[in-house]
Design an enzyme around this catalytic site. Structure first.
Site, short mmCIF file in Angstrom:
data_model
loop_
_atom_site.label_atom_id
_atom_site.label_comp_id
_atom_site.label_asym_id
_atom_site.label_seq_id
_atom_site.Cartn_x
_atom_site.Cartn_y
_atom_site.Cartn_z
N LYS A 3 0.82 -1.22 0.00
CA LYS A 3 0.00 0.00 0.00
C LYS A 3 0.85 1.27 0.00
O LYS A 3 0.37 2.33 -0.39
CB LYS A 3 -0.97 -0.03 1.16
CG LYS A 3 -2.02 -1.10 0.98
CD LYS A 3 -3.13 -1.07 1.99
CE LYS A 3 -4.20 -2.08 1.67
NZ LYS A 3 -3.74 -3.48 1.87
C1 LIG Z 1 -4.26 -4.54 1.25
C2 LIG Z 1 -3.46 -5.77 1.10
C3 LIG Z 1 -3.80 -6.77 0.15
C4 LIG Z 1 -5.05 -6.68 -0.71
O1 LIG Z 1 -5.01 -5.60 -1.61
P1 LIG Z 1 -6.28 -5.27 -2.53
O2 LIG Z 1 -6.16 -3.83 -2.87
O3 LIG Z 1 -7.44 -5.57 -1.68
O4 LIG Z 1 -6.18 -6.11 -3.72
C5 LIG Z 1 -2.97 -7.87 0.02
N1 LIG Z 1 -1.87 -8.02 0.80
C6 LIG Z 1 -1.53 -7.10 1.71
C7 LIG Z 1 -0.33 -7.35 2.54
C8 LIG Z 1 -2.28 -5.94 1.88
O5 LIG Z 1 -1.92 -5.02 2.79
#
Ligand SMILES: *Cc1c(COP(=O)(O)O)cnc(C)c1O
Length: 452
Positions: free
Chosen positions: A110
């Site tokens: 993120k």
């Molecule tokens: C947020 C997150 C995801 C999922 O991401 P999406 O945007 O829902 O596809 C997967 N792995 C980690 C470690 C995350 O923080």
């Protein structure tokens, strides 16, 4: 370039306004009015480093930001990443590589989007001569990444609600041990749903929202999706030419945000072979892509908690294209889904996607197998992507978090406890959190007293 809402009842906006607005006023999500064709630019972009590539890509969309303004925002966004490649590709076996997306400040993917979004918010403050107060609710990773996007940024404050005692100790420390005086970690009583409900009430109060220039952190901001396209492009440009058109990106996903970015890039003329959606036991997307039915179920807490999602909000962007870019059909589908919790597509087109789902019971075994076969340690989210990967085509697995964020799960699987200096350093810093009731009144009082 202009951006339109998936629901078709918001006038098109420029990049800056679409980013500042977040969710479109008609309830839809922003998308480019027409997708650019990038195919003629790919050869020229092949040798670029990450920040250079990101700048070239973003300027196609951010046509209302002067290049001299955009450039430093992009550079600052990726300066805090610990790996010089920003998104390094690690070969595990012939035709199998991992794209590591966890070298940013909070050690999860993120950061790629929220570092840039933080910079864009900072620019908005400077342009408008106004301060911004950002509010979000989190069950873990998003809150930490949003906080680190705005850490110490003049003219901004960030308030993150999370359920007290229900996020991991490391996740709490990433939010509550920053030492920055514009960050407020608000530990509320109850569950994540209680925090989310309180947040909605605070945002529902239009007068309060306007008075404090309140902005939302969420997974649907246009800038997040665009920033995420860049690592797919970067990885694709680094593949041997013979593998590029065949390659399948394997993406651990919950909200459809990560994989949507790759798919959009493919629609822009980057000839990527395909995508594999890897869910945990919260498998709404797996069921959609294998049965054509999109149906909510109860969230079952899992070892891969950042994918514990039952409504994949970014799905609406994909839906817009699947229903022939017809906003009236998007509205009808979303309304049916809201009213009944389900929607069946009789003519569901897989659009080149494959899908897998991974139960909690399977995750430790996969972590063990990947470690044994390749000498590689994966976090529990990335482990889901290794489910049912049969040989035969070139694959890039997206690694979304550092294994050091999930030491207990990794130790239970392979007897090794991964660590990271940034997480170790947090353990000696004081936790500064504010305990509040999950209700509109106390939260508004807190914000009013600390807003910039
Ligand atoms: C947020 C997150 C995801 C999922 O991401 P999406 O945007 O829902 O596809 C997967 N792995 C980690 C470690 C995350 O923080």
């Amino acid at each position: 370039m202009k951006f339109i809402s998936t629901r078709g009842q918001t006038p098109p906006l420029g990049f800056r306004d679409a980013v500042a607005t977040g969710l479109a006023p008609d309830g839809g999500l922003f998308l480019p009015e027409t997708l650019p064709d990038l195919s003629g630019r790919l050869a020229g972009w092949a040798g670029l480093g990450y920040a250079d590539l990101c700048f070239e890509f973003m300027r196609v969309f951010a046509t209302d930001l002067p290049a001299a303004t955009l450039r430093p925002l992009v550079d600052q966004s990726y300066r805090g990443f610990e790996d010089p490649a920003i998104a390094p590709l690690r070969p595990l076996a012939p035709g199998l590589q991992v794209l590591e997306l966890f070298h940013g400040p909070t050690l999860a993917f993120k950061d790629f989007a929220l570092q840039l979004l933080g910079q864009l918010y900072g620019q908005q403050c400077r342009d408008r001569g106004e301060t911004i107060n950002v509010l979000g609710a989190t069950s873990g990773d998003t809150g930490a990444a949003a906080i680190h996007g705005l850490l110490g940024r003049p003219g901004t404050a960030i308030f993150i609600l999370y359920p007290d005692g229900r996020v991991s100790p490391l996740q709490e420390r990433q939010m509550a041990c920053t030492g920055a005086d514009n960050v407020y970690a608000l530990a509320v009583e109850g569950t994540f749903d209680d925090a989310q409900a309180a947040l909605k009430e605070v945002f529902g109060d239009q007068a309060f929202r306007t008075a404090h220039r309140l902005s939302a952190v969420n997974s649907i901001n246009l800038a997040r999706v665009l920033a995420q396209c860049v690592y797919y492009l970067y990885a694709w440009l680094r593949l041997p030419a013979a593998e590029r058109a065949d390659v399948e990106f394997v993406v651990p996903t919950g909200n459809f945000g990560n994989v949507l970015a790759g798919w959009l890039l493919q629609q822009m003329g980057v000839p990527i072979g395909g995508f594999r959606i890897a869910t945990n036991q919260n498998d709404i997307l797996y069921r959609l892509f294998t049965t054509g039915e999109y149906r909510v179920a109860d969230v079952k807490p899992s070892l891969a908690p950042s994918m514990d999602i039952q409504v994949a909000s970014n799905f609406e962007r994909f839906l817009y294209y699947r229903v022939g870019r017809d906003p009236a059909r998007v509205r009808a589908v979303m309304e049916q889904f809201r009213a009944t919790g389900a929607c069946r597509f009789s003519d569901w087109d897989h659009a080149g996607f494959t899908a897998s789902r991974c139960d909690d019971a399977e995750i430790p075994g996969i972590i063990r197998r990947v470690h044994r076969d390749y000498g590689y340690v994966t976090d529990p989210h990335t482990a889901c992507a290794f489910k049912d990967l049969t040989p035969g085509r070139s694959r890039v697995v997206l690694a979304t978090a550092s294994p050091a964020k999930f030491p207990e799960t990794i130790r239970a699987a392979i007897g090794i406890e991964p660590t990271h200096p940034a997480l170790e350093a947090l353990k000696s810093r004081p936790v500064v959190k504010h305990r509040l009731r999950a209700a509109k009144g106390p939260i508004q009082d807190f914000i009013a007293a600390h807003a910039v």
